[in-house]
Enzyme design. Structure first.
Site, PDB file in Angstrom:
ATOM      1  CB  CYS A  82     -90.695  14.570  52.970  1.00  0.00           C
ATOM      2  SG  CYS A  82     -90.287  13.535  51.780  1.00  0.00           S
ATOM      3  CB  VAL A  88     -85.457  16.183  44.012  1.00  0.00           C
ATOM      4  CG1 VAL A  88     -84.333  16.402  43.823  1.00  0.00           C
ATOM      5  CG2 VAL A  88     -85.620  14.652  44.877  1.00  0.00           C
ATOM      6  CG  ASN A 133     -89.032  18.398  54.153  1.00  0.00           C
ATOM      7  OD1 ASN A 133     -88.916  19.330  53.104  1.00  0.00           O
ATOM      8  ND2 ASN A 133     -88.471  17.323  53.998  1.00  0.00           N
ATOM      9  CE  LYS A 178     -85.129  16.575  52.978  1.00  0.00           C
ATOM     10  NZ  LYS A 178     -85.510  16.682  51.736  1.00  0.00           N
TER      11      LYS A 178
HETATM   12  N1  SAJ Z   1     -99.499  20.382  50.911  1.00  0.00           N
HETATM   13  C1  SAJ Z   1    -100.558  21.215  51.467  1.00  0.00           C
HETATM   14  N2  SAJ Z   1    -100.600  22.419  51.077  1.00  0.00           N
HETATM   15  C2  SAJ Z   1     -99.604  23.188  50.667  1.00  0.00           C
HETATM   16  C3  SAJ Z   1     -98.479  22.356  50.133  1.00  0.00           C
HETATM   17  C4  SAJ Z   1     -98.515  20.978  50.562  1.00  0.00           C
HETATM   18  O1  SAJ Z   1    -101.387  20.613  52.136  1.00  0.00           O
HETATM   19  O2  SAJ Z   1     -99.763  24.398  50.262  1.00  0.00           O
HETATM   20  C5  SAJ Z   1     -99.491  18.746  51.342  1.00  0.00           C
HETATM   21  C6  SAJ Z   1     -99.526  18.088  49.988  1.00  0.00           C
HETATM   22  O3  SAJ Z   1    -101.019  17.692  49.657  1.00  0.00           O
HETATM   23  C7  SAJ Z   1     -98.851  16.915  50.784  1.00  0.00           C
HETATM   24  C8  SAJ Z   1     -98.009  17.360  51.658  1.00  0.00           C
HETATM   25  O4  SAJ Z   1     -98.196  18.763  51.871  1.00  0.00           O
HETATM   26  O5  SAJ Z   1     -99.828  16.110  51.294  1.00  0.00           O
HETATM   27  C9  SAJ Z   1     -96.415  17.428  51.196  1.00  0.00           C
HETATM   28  O6  SAJ Z   1     -96.293  17.650  49.833  1.00  0.00           O
HETATM   29  P1  SAJ Z   1     -95.220  19.146  49.233  1.00  0.00           P
HETATM   30  O7  SAJ Z   1     -95.550  19.220  47.956  1.00  0.00           O
HETATM   31  O8  SAJ Z   1     -95.242  20.022  50.266  1.00  0.00           O
HETATM   32  O9  SAJ Z   1     -93.836  18.187  49.255  1.00  0.00           O
HETATM   33  P2  SAJ Z   1     -93.190  16.599  49.292  1.00  0.00           P
HETATM   34  O10 SAJ Z   1     -93.535  16.009  50.390  1.00  0.00           O
HETATM   35  O11 SAJ Z   1     -93.909  16.304  48.089  1.00  0.00           O
HETATM   36  O12 SAJ Z   1     -91.725  17.214  48.993  1.00  0.00           O
HETATM   37  C10 SAJ Z   1     -91.088  17.832  50.112  1.00  0.00           C
HETATM   38  C11 SAJ Z   1     -90.243  19.052  49.441  1.00  0.00           C
HETATM   39  N3  SAJ Z   1     -89.852  20.020  50.468  1.00  0.00           N
HETATM   40  C12 SAJ Z   1     -89.939  21.238  50.623  1.00  0.00           C
HETATM   41  O13 SAJ Z   1     -90.728  21.727  49.722  1.00  0.00           O
HETATM   42  C13 SAJ Z   1     -89.392  22.161  51.599  1.00  0.00           C
HETATM   43  C14 SAJ Z   1     -89.097  18.634  48.718  1.00  0.00           C
HETATM   44  O14 SAJ Z   1     -88.340  19.543  48.197  1.00  0.00           O
HETATM   45  C15 SAJ Z   1     -88.492  17.593  49.543  1.00  0.00           C
HETATM   46  O15 SAJ Z   1     -87.083  17.103  48.613  1.00  0.00           O
HETATM   47  C16 SAJ Z   1     -89.290  16.567  49.781  1.00  0.00           C
HETATM   48  O16 SAJ Z   1     -90.299  17.033  50.725  1.00  0.00           O
HETATM   49  C17 SAJ Z   1     -88.436  15.348  50.678  1.00  0.00           C
HETATM   50  O17 SAJ Z   1     -88.096  14.301  50.066  1.00  0.00           O
HETATM   51  O18 SAJ Z   1     -87.995  15.821  51.791  1.00  0.00           O
END
Ligand code: SAJ
Length: 415
Positions: free
Chosen positions: A258, A153, A208, A204
């Site tokens: 994550c 999620v 990520n 998983k």
């Molecule tokens: N980020 C960027 N550029 C982007 C997207 C994100 O710099 O284009 C950065 C964000 O600012 C943040 C980090 O990456 O600092 C992570 O943010 P995120 O929105 O990519 O992910 P999380 O950590 O909030 O949630 C992720 C999700 N994984 C994926 O989308 C593959 C979520 O589905 C997982 O459940 C969660 O990790 C987890 O708990 O593992």
């Protein structure tokens, strides 16, 4: 009625416990943090997440969920405790081991144990299963059921995604996977796929890590584009119009617990060197330092420079500061003798001193837009910036419209 105990009342455990409680299970939520248990026992939440309060209060008022420091005998045990990184970039499984040790005192034949905590491949079988067998003699797949079911999620959309995302359930054997599926089927509207333990653990991590590498690519081309004086956001916009291209956004670093952690779990037991995965981690880990350097170059011409950080959480529209690259930037700027003031209305618990918007901007020489919260769109930048000493703005998220802020007299910097 089945009794389910969820160990760990965090961003995954509490919503999952509420889902199950509102689907007719008798649920016990367990956590080692007395403050969290006390707060929940007063019907108060310790985390911000849309919809969570509604489903918690529903279960709580209907006495379908109770929370405690003490675990009790149950039919199902779900482990959702943290698996942070240790200083060697290896998984710290101490919370998982503590939880399993608690379960060994309560487990009986026919029970189901599910690990949801993201872990290196092999953890469910070789750590969870082994501890239970060593201390109780019960065999996984024979005397009790053992499964790994990763949460997927997105913070900020947890309740919606818990119901609607597809799930992967890995079992020590087919029966374990099927019994675990029956539990998730009560609230998951998405499809549920069955596989073995190690595959579900790896899936998983692969999800990520794929995202981390994609972000690293975006960050690396942002650096190369600035060498050429090209606008990386325009490049990505047009590149993503290609039917098979989906470049993510460059930014000031990858935070949270994550995406910045899980790639190391893939590498943990491989001994492989010079991997794309590790290089991508290093590129993303380096971004907050690059941003700090660029900010210092801009404000060092001023006497006793002050920088305002807008948004301190690791990403937009969440209040979670765990692993936030803003912490690195804050420390780097302070190390350079720059005064830093932080404004983030979504962050409720942080050791960094938060200020009001007005105080954070008063006498500032540069606004750093770190997390692009929707609420920041409502800020009347033209008037609040009257109290600034110098009007510089560094937008790390392509959040503001360049022309608009330049018309307000700002010098606009971006990634
Ligand atoms: N980020 C960027 N550029 C982007 C997207 C994100 O710099 O284009 C950065 C964000 O600012 C943040 C980090 O990456 O600092 C992570 O943010 P995120 O929105 O990519 O992910 P999380 O950590 O909030 O949630 C992720 C999700 N994984 C994926 O989308 C593959 C979520 O589905 C997982 O459940 C969660 O990790 C987890 O708990 O593992």
């Amino acid at each position: 009625m089945k009794k389910v105990s969820v160990l760990g009342m965090g961003y995954i455990g509490l919503p999952t416990a509420c889902m199950l409680a509102n689907r007719g299970f008798e649920v016990l939520g367990v956590d080692v943090d007395e403050e969290i248990i006390n707060k929940l026992n007063f019907g108060k939440l310790h985390i911000e997440e849309p919809e969570l309060e509604r489903i918690f209060l529903k279960a709580f008022k209907n006495k379908k969920i109770k929370v405690s420091l003490e675990l009790e005998k149950s039919d199902v045990f779900i482990i959702t405790v943290p698996t942070p990184l240790n200083h060697q970039n290896k998984a710290d499984l101490s919370y998982v081991i503590n939880a399993v040790n608690k379960i060994t005192d309560k487990i009986e034949k026919g029970n189901l144990v599910i690990l949801e905590s993201t872990s290196p491949p092999g953890t469910t079988r070789n750590i969870v299963g082994k501890i239970i067998t060593d201390s109780t003699g019960l065999l996984a797949g024979k005397d009790y059921y053992l499964a790994f079911c990763p949460e997927r999620v997105l913070p900020g959309k947890i309740i919606y995604e818990l119901e609607n995302n597809d799930r992967i359930v890995g079992g020590v054997d087919k029966k374990s996977a099927e019994i675990a599926k029956d539990i998730y089927k009560t609230f998951v509207k998405g499809r549920i796929f069955l596989t073995n333990l190690e595959t579900s653990e790896f899936v998983k991590l692969a999800e990520n890590t794929y995202r981390d590498i994609n972000i690293a690519f975006a960050n690396e081309i942002s650096l190369i584009c600035s060498d050429y004086g090209i606008d990386v956001w325009e490049v990505i916009k047009y590149a993503n119009m290609h039917p098979r291209v989906n470049v993510l956004n460059p930014g000031p670093g990858v935070g949270g617990h994550c995406i910045a952690v899980d790639p190391w779990f893939i590498l943990e037991n491989t001994g492989r060197k010079d991997t794309l995965i590790e290089k991508s981690r290093n590129i993303n880990n380096n971004m907050p330092f690059i941003i700090s350097e660029r900010i210092a170059k801009i404000v060092n011409e001023y006497k006793e420079p002050k920088v305002t950080i807008l948004g301190f959480s690791y990403k937009e529209n969440v209040g979670d500061t765990r692993g936030s690259p803003a912490i690195v930037i804050n420390n780097e700027l302070i190390k350079r003798g720059i005064k830093v003031s932080i404004y983030d209305p979504l962050v409720i618990n942080t050791k960094c001193n938060l200020s009001s918007l007005e105080d954070s901007i008063d006498g500032s020489d540069l606004i750093l837009l770190f997390s692009g919260h929707d609420v920041f769109k409502k800020i009347d930048l033209a008037s609040v910036s009257d109290s600034m000493r110098n009007r510089n703005i560094f937008d790390t998220r392509n959040f503001f419209n360049e022309e608009t802020v330049e018309k307000m007299g700002f010098i606009y910097y971006k990634i």
